[in-house]
Scaffold this active site. Structure first.
Site, mmCIF file in Angstrom:
data_model
loop_
_atom_site.group_PDB
_atom_site.id
_atom_site.type_symbol
_atom_site.label_atom_id
_atom_site.label_comp_id
_atom_site.label_asym_id
_atom_site.label_seq_id
_atom_site.Cartn_x
_atom_site.Cartn_y
_atom_site.Cartn_z
ATOM 1 C CG ASN A 77 134.948 -20.656 72.853
ATOM 2 O OD1 ASN A 77 134.462 -21.779 73.056
ATOM 3 N ND2 ASN A 77 134.666 -19.936 71.771
ATOM 4 C CE LYS A 112 137.251 -20.877 69.305
ATOM 5 N NZ LYS A 112 137.769 -20.185 68.131
ATOM 6 C CG HIS A 170 132.452 -17.755 68.747
ATOM 7 N ND1 HIS A 170 133.023 -18.141 67.551
ATOM 8 C CD2 HIS A 170 133.467 -17.489 69.587
ATOM 9 C CE1 HIS A 170 134.335 -18.112 67.680
ATOM 10 N NE2 HIS A 170 134.637 -17.719 68.907
ATOM 11 C CB SER A 225 145.679 -14.953 67.639
ATOM 12 O OG SER A 225 145.203 -15.713 66.538
#
Ligand code: 13P
Length: 260
Positions: free
Chosen positions: A17, A19, A104, A222
């Protein structure tokens, strides 16, 4: 009757992703590096990337004849209309997307996304011929309040309401504890596996055990090259939804290759 080891049946799915990162030029550089880095990974792992909308078209062309699928990061629930600034599911399909990330936590936190909204968007994604990656996860406050499993249960039930088992079997769920996103704080394998197993039990209740065993549940928060293998070795962790580490070809390809 005991079910066969589920993780054997489900193909590991690693998605990046991106973003709100990468210009078109930067996207094309990253795709070129990624194609080289993971060209050998064919059957064992499914790989997808979700660039920003502006880069989807050029990235789709750059991914031709590759083993990397394309995903949108969000879409609107309607096919078209007066919704300034929004993108419809058929538009993503036209550009070559196979998946759309929905719900999300950043969309929930900053843009008012709700489970009911994710539910409507899921229907739009399916109607357009794509598959949803539905994100759920608790905040730090909710975890510390002992509410993790009930929060995730409400999200899963709200997002998945009304879909038949045959549709559900193709969904991807991403468990992303909000406190682990972009913070460097990864959930322990025990914490992650506990929630993943809970989600699979919920899916069994919503549909049935057979369907629940087919659905891939990604972990996100993470994920890095040095923690991916341990996470992916858990029974109910079937892949990863990767943020920061998906922006570097070396890191993302190391995560793709982490599944033993
Ligand atoms: P990070 O990998 O940067 O923590 O982001 C996870 C995420 O939000 C993926 O959707």
């Amino acid at each position: 009757m005991a079910l066969p080891s589920a993780s054997l049946a489900r193909r590991c799915f690693i998605a990046g992703n991106w973003k709100m990162n990468k210009t078109v030029a930067d996207s094309l550089t990253l795709v070129r590096e990624l194609r080289n880095a993971i060209s050998q990974v064919r059957d064992r792992v499914e790989v997808a990337i979700a660039p920003p909308f502006t880069a989807l078209h050029p990235v789709a062309r750059a991914l031709e004849d590759s083993n990397i699928a394309l995903a949108g990061q969000n879409c609107h629930a309607s096919d078209s209309g007066a919704f300034t600034g929004e993108i419809a599911a058929p538009m993503l399909k036209e550009l070559g997307c196979s998946y759309v990330i929905l719900g999300h936590s950043e969309r929930r936190q900053f843009f008012g996304e709700t489970d009911a909204g994710v539910n409507r968007k899921t229907a739009a994604v399916l109607k357009a011929g794509m598959l949803p990656i539905i994100c759920v996860g608790e905040t730090l406050e909710e975890r510390e309040g002992g509410k993790t499993l009930s929060v995730v249960e409400t999200q899963v039930k709200g997002c998945l309401q009304g879909f038949a088992a045959a549709e559900g079997a193709k969904f991807v769920i991403a468990y992303e504890p909000v406190w682990a996103i972009g913070t460097g704080k990864v959930a322990t394998t025990r914490q992650a596996q506990e929630v993943h197993a809970h989600i699979r039990a919920l899916l069994t209740g919503i549909w049935n055990a057979d369907t629940a065993q087919q659905i891939r549940i990604q972990y996100g928060g993470s994920v890095k090259p040095d923690n991916a293998a341990e996470l992916l070795a858990q029974t109910d962790i079937d892949g990863a939804l990767v943020g920061g580490a998906s922006l570097k070809a070396a890191d993302f390809s190391a995560i793709v290759k982490a599944k033993g």
